[in-house]
Design a protein around this motif. Structure first.
Motif, PDB file in Angstrom:
ATOM      1  N   GLY A  22       0.812  -1.216   0.000  1.00  0.00           N
ATOM      2  CA  GLY A  22       0.000   0.000   0.000  1.00  0.00           C
ATOM      3  C   GLY A  22       0.838   1.255   0.000  1.00  0.00           C
ATOM      4  N   GLY A  23       1.902   1.257   0.803  1.00  0.00           N
ATOM      5  CA  GLY A  23       2.735   2.451   0.887  1.00  0.00           C
ATOM      6  C   GLY A  23       3.501   2.729  -0.384  1.00  0.00           C
ATOM      7  N   PHE A  24       4.181   1.716  -0.911  1.00  0.00           N
ATOM      8  CA  PHE A  24       4.972   1.939  -2.118  1.00  0.00           C
ATOM      9  C   PHE A  24       4.080   2.115  -3.345  1.00  0.00           C
ATOM     10  N   GLY A  25       2.921   1.479  -3.339  1.00  0.00           N
ATOM     11  CA  GLY A  25       2.009   1.656  -4.461  1.00  0.00           C
ATOM     12  C   GLY A  25       1.307   3.000  -4.454  1.00  0.00           C
ATOM     13  N   THR A  26       1.191   3.608  -3.270  1.00  0.00           N
ATOM     14  CA  THR A  26       0.426   4.857  -3.141  1.00  0.00           C
ATOM     15  C   THR A  26       1.298   6.103  -3.185  1.00  0.00           C
ATOM     16  N   LEU A  27       2.322   6.141  -2.357  1.00  0.00           N
ATOM     17  CA  LEU A  27       3.020   7.409  -2.139  1.00  0.00           C
ATOM     18  C   LEU A  27       3.755   7.936  -3.371  1.00  0.00           C
ATOM     19  N   PRO A  28       4.587   7.132  -4.060  1.00  0.00           N
ATOM     20  CA  PRO A  28       5.207   7.684  -5.276  1.00  0.00           C
ATOM     21  C   PRO A  28       4.177   8.111  -6.317  1.00  0.00           C
ATOM     22  N   GLY A 180      10.686  18.941   3.832  1.00  0.00           N
ATOM     23  CA  GLY A 180       9.437  18.269   4.164  1.00  0.00           C
ATOM     24  C   GLY A 180       9.310  16.924   3.473  1.00  0.00           C
ATOM     25  N   TYR A 181       9.674  16.879   2.198  1.00  0.00           N
ATOM     26  CA  TYR A 181       9.628  15.618   1.462  1.00  0.00           C
ATOM     27  C   TYR A 181      10.634  14.612   2.018  1.00  0.00           C
ATOM     28  N   LEU A 182      11.810  15.082   2.421  1.00  0.00           N
ATOM     29  CA  LEU A 182      12.832  14.165   2.908  1.00  0.00           C
ATOM     30  C   LEU A 182      12.411  13.509   4.222  1.00  0.00           C
ATOM     31  N   VAL A 183      11.895  14.284   5.159  1.00  0.00           N
ATOM     32  CA  VAL A 183      11.425  13.708   6.420  1.00  0.00           C
ATOM     33  C   VAL A 183      10.276  12.742   6.161  1.00  0.00           C
ATOM     34  N   MET A 184       9.369  13.118   5.281  1.00  0.00           N
ATOM     35  CA  MET A 184       8.266  12.234   4.895  1.00  0.00           C
ATOM     36  C   MET A 184       8.803  10.899   4.378  1.00  0.00           C
ATOM     37  N   ALA A 185       9.843  10.948   3.559  1.00  0.00           N
ATOM     38  CA  ALA A 185      10.402   9.737   2.963  1.00  0.00           C
ATOM     39  C   ALA A 185      11.064   8.851   4.011  1.00  0.00           C
ATOM     40  N   VAL A 186      11.799   9.445   4.950  1.00  0.00           N
ATOM     41  CA  VAL A 186      12.482   8.662   5.983  1.00  0.00           C
ATOM     42  C   VAL A 186      11.472   7.922   6.861  1.00  0.00           C
ATOM     43  N   VAL A 187      10.458   8.636   7.319  1.00  0.00           N
ATOM     44  CA  VAL A 187       9.431   8.003   8.166  1.00  0.00           C
ATOM     45  C   VAL A 187       8.701   6.915   7.394  1.00  0.00           C
ATOM     46  N   SER A 188       8.335   7.211   6.163  1.00  0.00           N
ATOM     47  CA  SER A 188       7.594   6.244   5.351  1.00  0.00           C
ATOM     48  C   SER A 188       8.423   5.003   5.075  1.00  0.00           C
ATOM     49  N   ALA A 189       9.693   5.175   4.743  1.00  0.00           N
ATOM     50  CA  ALA A 189      10.549   4.032   4.415  1.00  0.00           C
ATOM     51  C   ALA A 189      10.686   3.081   5.599  1.00  0.00           C
ATOM     52  N   LEU A 190      10.798   3.613   6.793  1.00  0.00           N
ATOM     53  CA  LEU A 190      10.915   2.766   7.979  1.00  0.00           C
ATOM     54  C   LEU A 190       9.637   1.959   8.201  1.00  0.00           C
ATOM     55  N   VAL A 191       8.494   2.588   8.023  1.00  0.00           N
ATOM     56  CA  VAL A 191       7.221   1.881   8.201  1.00  0.00           C
ATOM     57  C   VAL A 191       7.045   0.811   7.127  1.00  0.00           C
ATOM     58  N   LEU A 192       7.399   1.138   5.894  1.00  0.00           N
ATOM     59  CA  LEU A 192       7.338   0.150   4.814  1.00  0.00           C
ATOM     60  C   LEU A 192       8.140  -1.094   5.169  1.00  0.00           C
ATOM     61  N   SER A 193       9.367  -0.889   5.586  1.00  0.00           N
ATOM     62  CA  SER A 193      10.262  -2.002   5.855  1.00  0.00           C
ATOM     63  C   SER A 193       9.766  -2.867   7.004  1.00  0.00           C
ATOM     64  N   VAL A 194       9.239  -2.254   8.053  1.00  0.00           N
ATOM     65  CA  VAL A 194       8.739  -3.010   9.203  1.00  0.00           C
ATOM     66  C   VAL A 194       7.584  -3.924   8.786  1.00  0.00           C
ATOM     67  N   GLY A 195       6.640  -3.406   8.012  1.00  0.00           N
ATOM     68  CA  GLY A 195       5.519  -4.224   7.562  1.00  0.00           C
ATOM     69  C   GLY A 195       5.970  -5.396   6.713  1.00  0.00           C
ATOM     70  N   MET A 196       6.892  -5.155   5.805  1.00  0.00           N
ATOM     71  CA  MET A 196       7.391  -6.216   4.937  1.00  0.00           C
ATOM     72  C   MET A 196       8.149  -7.274   5.725  1.00  0.00           C
ATOM     73  N   LEU A 197       8.956  -6.841   6.703  1.00  0.00           N
ATOM     74  CA  LEU A 197       9.715  -7.790   7.519  1.00  0.00           C
ATOM     75  C   LEU A 197       8.794  -8.648   8.372  1.00  0.00           C
ATOM     76  N   ALA A 198       7.653  -8.105   8.794  1.00  0.00           N
ATOM     77  CA  ALA A 198       6.692  -8.902   9.567  1.00  0.00           C
ATOM     78  C   ALA A 198       6.174 -10.076   8.749  1.00  0.00           C
ATOM     79  N   THR A 199       5.905  -9.842   7.474  1.00  0.00           N
ATOM     80  CA  THR A 199       5.450 -10.941   6.618  1.00  0.00           C
ATOM     81  C   THR A 199       6.557 -11.951   6.377  1.00  0.00           C
ATOM     82  N   VAL A 200       7.762 -11.480   6.148  1.00  0.00           N
ATOM     83  CA  VAL A 200       8.890 -12.400   5.970  1.00  0.00           C
ATOM     84  C   VAL A 200       9.021 -13.321   7.175  1.00  0.00           C
ATOM     85  N   ALA A 201       8.907 -12.757   8.377  1.00  0.00           N
ATOM     86  CA  ALA A 201       9.021 -13.564   9.592  1.00  0.00           C
ATOM     87  C   ALA A 201       7.908 -14.595   9.671  1.00  0.00           C
ATOM     88  N   SER A 202       6.697 -14.220   9.267  1.00  0.00           N
ATOM     89  CA  SER A 202       5.576 -15.164   9.343  1.00  0.00           C
ATOM     90  C   SER A 202       5.707 -16.298   8.340  1.00  0.00           C
TER      91      SER A 202
END
Length: 439
Positions: A22-28, A180-202
């Motif tokens: 959702g994040g990578f498909g939406t934000l860019p 503003g865009y840079l801070v947005m990107a840093v926060v978003s990238a961390l959230v993206l990675s956490v969600g993806m890693l949760a699925t990898v673990a499962s």
């Protein structure tokens, strides 16, 4: 053999990956075109090239990644190693997209964004392609897949809300601009990675259950599936056309909010209007599909999307923001179904074709979906370029009437026409009888 019934923890673990989807498909798709034209000063025509080139690359590599994921299943019993690679590397390219050095001119800035976007899309493909193929590995139950996808689309809707409304909110709270865009990107990238890693673990816990069910696949397996499997071909055509329609609406939304509705920050409200209904109606769509079948439910949601787009015409013409928000809420109900049903139908088709081709088929699926989503911003930017849109490096500037009309068409009639075309294609899809009989 795949398990027929998944536990709630297993289903939730898989669904967590939709934070990345959702994040990578939406934000860019939502802000990158606007970032290029209204912050970096890149012309609309050059910006169209910037958003298209990385996606062309994506189309090339996705089938290869899909074939590789099939070989991973055959050798190791799981696809999670490729997904882990994507989850760990995605933040690098994603942050770089919005970290253009301040001394760069518009041409150099465009090249920087292209290079970073290529890196980000490559990382995302390493996760997304095997992620799409995984449901056929996890369960062979027709109804269970709908339940599984309902969880996934629910998380997807939350992710779209968080990234589509929250990320621009972070940008605007910091005054917009490069910082503003840079801070947005840093926060978003961390959230993206956490969600993806949760699925990898499962998925790591499923290795012994899915191991041995998949054979090595060649790169041509996905393309052969398009040729040999009418159901897969029909479903793929529908999904890609609707991805194009969605990509156009997504890219146009920020321009509509800024130039037609009068507020850059209003885009967060528009996204909230879309996503909130999608979260509520998911159980209703599941019941409708159980009673009428997935194809009938998919048709109903597609027609509802057409209605929502058409209602936007008088809403924008009369500058009735309330009607535009209401139409978007109807579109949110439609979007929930348009995401749920094709994703629930794809594992059915893979099951019918044989799971040995699951990764290759999902590679072609992801590649063409990516192409559709990428063409959306490209089409919007080309429409703006032809209509005389004026780029800037600061506050929005007054636009010619032709550019305003182009924005409106991209948000209304263009996606409506595409959705009607997809409905015609969807009528050619027949649900697999063997799966229906066993449901």
């Amino acid at each position: 053999m795949p398990r027929e019934r998944l536990t709630r923890a297993q289903t939730a673990g898989y669904a967590a990956g939709s934070v990345g989807t959702g994040g990578f498909g939406t934000l860019p798709g939502l802000v990158l075109a606007y970032y290029l034209t209204d912050t970096l000063g890149v012309t609309a025509a050059l910006a169209a090239v910037v958003v298209l080139v990385p996606k062309v690359w994506d189309v090339v590599i996705d089938p290869a990644i899909g074939a590789r994921s099939d070989r991973e299943v055959a050798a190791h019993g799981s696809r999670h190693r490729l997904m882990l690679l994507g989850a760990l590397t995605l933040p690098v390219g994603f942050i770089a997209m919005f970290a253009v050095p301040s001394g760069f001119g518009s041409g150099a800035a465009a090249l920087w964004v292209v290079a970073a976007f290529v890196l980000a899309t490559t990382s995302f493909s390493f996760f997304q392609v095997p992620y799409i193929a995984a449901p056929a590995d996890l369960t062979n139950d027709y109804t269970e897949r709908t339940r599984m996808m309902a969880w996934r689309v629910g998380v997807l809707a939350l992710a779209i809300l968080a990234f589509g409304a929250g990320a621009p909110g972070i940008r605007d709270a910091l005054g917009g601009g490069r910082s503003g865009y840079l801070v947005m990107a840093v926060v978003s990238a961390l959230v993206l990675s956490v969600g993806m890693l949760a699925t990898v673990a499962s998925l790591r816990g499923h290795e012994s259950r899915v191991g041995g069910t998949t054979e090595s696949s060649s790169l041509r397996a996905g393309l052969d599936a398009i040729r040999d499997l009418p159901r897969f071909r029909a479903l793929l055509v529908v999904f890609v056309i609707q991805a194009l329609a969605t990509g156009i609406v997504l890219a146009a939304a920020q321009y509509v909010a800024t130039y037609l509705l009068g507020s850059q920050s209003l885009v967060s409200v528009l996204f909230a209007a879309v996503v909130a209904p999608a979260l509520v109606v998911m159980p209703a769509w599941k019941r409708y599909a159980a009673a009428r079948g997935k194809r009938a439910a998919y048709l109903a949601s597609s027609w509802l999307f057409v209605l929502a787009c058409v209602v936007q015409v008088p809403a924008l013409s009369l500058e009735w923001t309330w009607l535009s928000v209401l139409a978007l809420a109807v579109g949110g109900v439609a979007y929930a179904g348009m995401q749920l049903f094709p994703l629930a139908m794809l594992p059915d088709v893979i099951e019918e074709a044989g799971r040995a081709r699951g990764g290759a088929m999902s590679g072609v699926w992801t590649a063409l979906e990516t192409a559709g989503l990428a063409l959306g911003p490209g089409i919007v930017l080309l429409m703006l370029a032809v209509s005389g849109f004026v780029s800037s490096t600061g506050d929005p500037v007054a636009q010619p009437r032709g550019a305003e009309v182009a924005m409106g068409l991209a948000f209304t009639l263009v996606p409506a026409v595409l959705a009607v075309i997809s409905i015609v294609a969807l009528r050619k899809y027949v649900e697999p009888e063997v799966l229906l009989d066993g449901a």
